[in-house]
Design a protein around this motif. Sequence first.
Motif, PDB file in Angstrom:
ATOM      1  N   GLY A  67       0.850  -1.183   0.000  1.00  0.00           N
ATOM      2  CA  GLY A  67       0.000   0.000   0.000  1.00  0.00           C
ATOM      3  C   GLY A  67       0.886   1.233   0.000  1.00  0.00           C
ATOM      4  O   GLY A  67       2.014   1.200   0.501  1.00  0.00           O
ATOM      5  N   SER A  68       0.385   2.315  -0.567  1.00  0.00           N
ATOM      6  CA  SER A  68       1.173   3.542  -0.628  1.00  0.00           C
ATOM      7  C   SER A  68       0.253   4.752  -0.621  1.00  0.00           C
ATOM      8  O   SER A  68      -0.894   4.669  -1.063  1.00  0.00           O
ATOM      9  CB  SER A  68       2.036   3.543  -1.899  1.00  0.00           C
ATOM     10  N   ASP A  69       0.769   5.861  -0.113  1.00  0.00           N
ATOM     11  CA  ASP A  69       0.022   7.107  -0.143  1.00  0.00           C
ATOM     12  C   ASP A  69       1.009   8.264  -0.241  1.00  0.00           C
ATOM     13  O   ASP A  69       2.129   8.180   0.275  1.00  0.00           O
ATOM     14  CB  ASP A  69      -0.843   7.273   1.108  1.00  0.00           C
ATOM     15  N   THR A  70       0.581   9.330  -0.907  1.00  0.00           N
ATOM     16  CA  THR A  70       1.432  10.501  -1.117  1.00  0.00           C
ATOM     17  C   THR A  70       0.691  11.762  -0.701  1.00  0.00           C
ATOM     18  O   THR A  70      -0.489  11.908  -1.011  1.00  0.00           O
ATOM     19  CB  THR A  70       1.834  10.614  -2.605  1.00  0.00           C
ATOM     20  N   VAL A  71       1.380  12.654  -0.006  1.00  0.00           N
ATOM     21  CA  VAL A  71       0.826  13.965   0.317  1.00  0.00           C
ATOM     22  C   VAL A  71       1.838  15.049  -0.026  1.00  0.00           C
ATOM     23  O   VAL A  71       3.040  14.806  -0.092  1.00  0.00           O
ATOM     24  CB  VAL A  71       0.414  14.116   1.807  1.00  0.00           C
ATOM     25  N   VAL A  72       1.302  16.228  -0.252  1.00  0.00           N
ATOM     26  CA  VAL A  72       2.115  17.428  -0.428  1.00  0.00           C
ATOM     27  C   VAL A  72       1.997  18.225   0.866  1.00  0.00           C
ATOM     28  O   VAL A  72       0.905  18.365   1.412  1.00  0.00           O
ATOM     29  CB  VAL A  72       1.605  18.244  -1.643  1.00  0.00           C
ATOM     30  N   VAL A  73       3.125  18.727   1.354  1.00  0.00           N
ATOM     31  CA  VAL A  73       3.135  19.488   2.604  1.00  0.00           C
ATOM     32  C   VAL A  73       3.737  20.862   2.341  1.00  0.00           C
ATOM     33  O   VAL A  73       4.879  20.979   1.894  1.00  0.00           O
ATOM     34  CB  VAL A  73       3.930  18.756   3.707  1.00  0.00           C
ATOM     35  N   LEU A  74       2.943  21.889   2.595  1.00  0.00           N
ATOM     36  CA  LEU A  74       3.386  23.276   2.428  1.00  0.00           C
ATOM     37  C   LEU A  74       3.277  23.973   3.767  1.00  0.00           C
ATOM     38  O   LEU A  74       2.195  24.058   4.343  1.00  0.00           O
ATOM     39  CB  LEU A  74       2.526  23.996   1.384  1.00  0.00           C
ATOM     40  N   GLU A  75       4.426  24.447   4.261  1.00  0.00           N
ATOM     41  CA  GLU A  75       4.474  25.185   5.525  1.00  0.00           C
ATOM     42  C   GLU A  75       3.755  24.432   6.641  1.00  0.00           C
ATOM     43  O   GLU A  75       2.979  24.985   7.405  1.00  0.00           O
ATOM     44  CB  GLU A  75       3.905  26.591   5.321  1.00  0.00           C
ATOM     45  N   GLY A  76       4.011  23.121   6.704  1.00  0.00           N
ATOM     46  CA  GLY A  76       3.463  22.286   7.767  1.00  0.00           C
ATOM     47  C   GLY A  76       2.036  21.807   7.545  1.00  0.00           C
ATOM     48  O   GLY A  76       1.529  21.007   8.321  1.00  0.00           O
ATOM     49  N   GLN A  77       1.392  22.260   6.480  1.00  0.00           N
ATOM     50  CA  GLN A  77       0.008  21.881   6.212  1.00  0.00           C
ATOM     51  C   GLN A  77      -0.049  20.843   5.089  1.00  0.00           C
ATOM     52  O   GLN A  77       0.557  21.013   4.038  1.00  0.00           O
ATOM     53  CB  GLN A  77      -0.819  23.104   5.817  1.00  0.00           C
ATOM     54  N   GLN A  99       8.885  26.446  -1.966  1.00  0.00           N
ATOM     55  CA  GLN A  99       9.349  25.068  -1.831  1.00  0.00           C
ATOM     56  C   GLN A  99       8.371  24.327  -0.940  1.00  0.00           C
ATOM     57  O   GLN A  99       7.872  24.870   0.046  1.00  0.00           O
ATOM     58  CB  GLN A  99      10.753  25.023  -1.223  1.00  0.00           C
ATOM     59  N   HIS A 100       8.094  23.085  -1.285  1.00  0.00           N
ATOM     60  CA  HIS A 100       7.231  22.242  -0.462  1.00  0.00           C
ATOM     61  C   HIS A 100       7.826  20.840  -0.415  1.00  0.00           C
ATOM     62  O   HIS A 100       8.791  20.537  -1.117  1.00  0.00           O
ATOM     63  CB  HIS A 100       5.800  22.225  -1.020  1.00  0.00           C
ATOM     64  N   SER A 101       7.246  20.007   0.410  1.00  0.00           N
ATOM     65  CA  SER A 101       7.675  18.610   0.507  1.00  0.00           C
ATOM     66  C   SER A 101       6.614  17.712  -0.098  1.00  0.00           C
ATOM     67  O   SER A 101       5.420  17.965   0.063  1.00  0.00           O
ATOM     68  CB  SER A 101       7.863  18.196   1.970  1.00  0.00           C
ATOM     69  N   VAL A 119       9.433   8.416   2.181  1.00  0.00           N
ATOM     70  CA  VAL A 119      10.479   9.175   1.502  1.00  0.00           C
ATOM     71  C   VAL A 119       9.963  10.597   1.326  1.00  0.00           C
ATOM     72  O   VAL A 119       8.816  10.803   0.929  1.00  0.00           O
ATOM     73  CB  VAL A 119      10.825   8.553   0.131  1.00  0.00           C
ATOM     74  N   GLU A 120      10.816  11.555   1.651  1.00  0.00           N
ATOM     75  CA  GLU A 120      10.464  12.974   1.490  1.00  0.00           C
ATOM     76  C   GLU A 120      11.330  13.595   0.400  1.00  0.00           C
ATOM     77  O   GLU A 120      12.551  13.442   0.416  1.00  0.00           O
ATOM     78  CB  GLU A 120      10.662  13.731   2.797  1.00  0.00           C
ATOM     79  N   THR A 121      10.690  14.283  -0.523  1.00  0.00           N
ATOM     80  CA  THR A 121      11.382  14.986  -1.602  1.00  0.00           C
ATOM     81  C   THR A 121      10.970  16.451  -1.551  1.00  0.00           C
ATOM     82  O   THR A 121       9.797  16.763  -1.359  1.00  0.00           O
ATOM     83  CB  THR A 121      11.011  14.377  -2.975  1.00  0.00           C
ATOM     84  N   ARG A 122      11.943  17.334  -1.689  1.00  0.00           N
ATOM     85  CA  ARG A 122      11.671  18.779  -1.690  1.00  0.00           C
ATOM     86  C   ARG A 122      11.464  19.235  -3.134  1.00  0.00           C
ATOM     87  O   ARG A 122      12.262  18.910  -4.012  1.00  0.00           O
ATOM     88  CB  ARG A 122      12.832  19.548  -1.062  1.00  0.00           C
ATOM     89  N   VAL A 123      10.389  19.994  -3.363  1.00  0.00           N
ATOM     90  CA  VAL A 123      10.054  20.473  -4.703  1.00  0.00           C
ATOM     91  C   VAL A 123       9.916  21.989  -4.661  1.00  0.00           C
ATOM     92  O   VAL A 123       9.230  22.531  -3.792  1.00  0.00           O
ATOM     93  CB  VAL A 123       8.736  19.842  -5.208  1.00  0.00           C
ATOM     94  N   GLY A 147      -1.899  17.911  -3.750  1.00  0.00           N
ATOM     95  CA  GLY A 147      -1.286  19.196  -4.048  1.00  0.00           C
ATOM     96  C   GLY A 147      -1.721  19.784  -5.380  1.00  0.00           C
ATOM     97  O   GLY A 147      -1.224  20.814  -5.794  1.00  0.00           O
ATOM     98  N   ALA A 148      -2.622  19.111  -6.074  1.00  0.00           N
ATOM     99  CA  ALA A 148      -3.211  19.583  -7.332  1.00  0.00           C
ATOM    100  C   ALA A 148      -2.222  19.644  -8.500  1.00  0.00           C
ATOM    101  O   ALA A 148      -2.366  20.454  -9.404  1.00  0.00           O
ATOM    102  CB  ALA A 148      -3.903  20.937  -7.147  1.00  0.00           C
ATOM    103  N   TYR A 149      -1.192  18.778  -8.479  1.00  0.00           N
ATOM    104  CA  TYR A 149      -0.314  18.709  -9.653  1.00  0.00           C
ATOM    105  C   TYR A 149       0.308  17.323  -9.756  1.00  0.00           C
ATOM    106  O   TYR A 149       0.431  16.598  -8.773  1.00  0.00           O
ATOM    107  CB  TYR A 149       0.782  19.778  -9.613  1.00  0.00           C
ATOM    108  N   GLY A 150       0.683  16.985 -10.981  1.00  0.00           N
ATOM    109  CA  GLY A 150       1.396  15.749 -11.251  1.00  0.00           C
ATOM    110  C   GLY A 150       2.697  16.068 -11.958  1.00  0.00           C
ATOM    111  O   GLY A 150       2.692  16.635 -13.049  1.00  0.00           O
ATOM    112  N   ILE A 151       3.808  15.712 -11.346  1.00  0.00           N
ATOM    113  CA  ILE A 151       5.124  16.046 -11.905  1.00  0.00           C
ATOM    114  C   ILE A 151       5.411  15.252 -13.180  1.00  0.00           C
ATOM    115  O   ILE A 151       6.205  15.673 -14.010  1.00  0.00           O
ATOM    116  CB  ILE A 151       6.239  15.834 -10.852  1.00  0.00           C
ATOM    117  N   GLN A 152       4.738  14.112 -13.343  1.00  0.00           N
ATOM    118  CA  GLN A 152       4.999  13.266 -14.502  1.00  0.00           C
ATOM    119  C   GLN A 152       4.236  13.710 -15.741  1.00  0.00           C
ATOM    120  O   GLN A 152       4.448  13.167 -16.816  1.00  0.00           O
ATOM    121  CB  GLN A 152       4.668  11.805 -14.177  1.00  0.00           C
ATOM    122  N   GLY A 153       3.363  14.698 -15.616  1.00  0.00           N
ATOM    123  CA  GLY A 153       2.585  15.189 -16.750  1.00  0.00           C
ATOM    124  C   GLY A 153       2.935  16.632 -17.066  1.00  0.00           C
ATOM    125  O   GLY A 153       4.071  17.086 -16.881  1.00  0.00           O
TER     126      GLY A 153
END
Length: 190
Positions: A67-77, A99-101, A119-123, A147-153
């Motif tokens: 199982g996997s899940d992904t979130v975007v974190v901006l300024e702790g939110q 910049q966000h995580s 895994v955390e990646t900074r974007v 986070g309303a975006y897809g980096i692969q598209g």
Amino acid sequence: MKPFILASGSPRRKELLEQANISFTVQTSDIDETIDPVLSPEQFVQSLALQKAEAVFNSNQDAVVLGSDTVVVLEGQILGKPADRDHAKEMLTALSGKQHSVITGVAILSSEQQKTFFVETRVQFWELSNAEIERYLETNEPFDKAGAYGIQGFGATLVREIAGDYFAVVGLPLALTVRELSHFGITPNI
């Protein structure tokens, strides 16, 4: 070798595992993905990944389940998937020039063992004009993505730089996941 099941309907996670030449089937689960404010983003994604894996494992106890899940974190939110177009625009405006995580949690289960990790990646986003945001919204790409975006598209055009694992931003830290799966007897078909 045990059957391997991906407990996710994400086409991106499916594509990544196919890229790694791993044989698997897909079985989704329906769990509550409401953000728990008590948990840190790292704990939250691992918790959701584990809940997804457990829901599928309960009826497939002879298998290895991921199982996997992904979130975007901006300024702790935590920014999950947008509710609608206005919410997506609000998220993209907030991410503009900042910049966000992106944090992806993974859980792997079998009858013998369990492993969870993240895994955390900074974007870093470019400063986005209203026209750029509107153009991206017109692609309909943002609406099913954290986070309303897809980096692969087309969302790749919003990203100035990343520090970390690109594939974790897509939805699954592929190299680390393949290494962890080997401990469960799941290896690439080469």
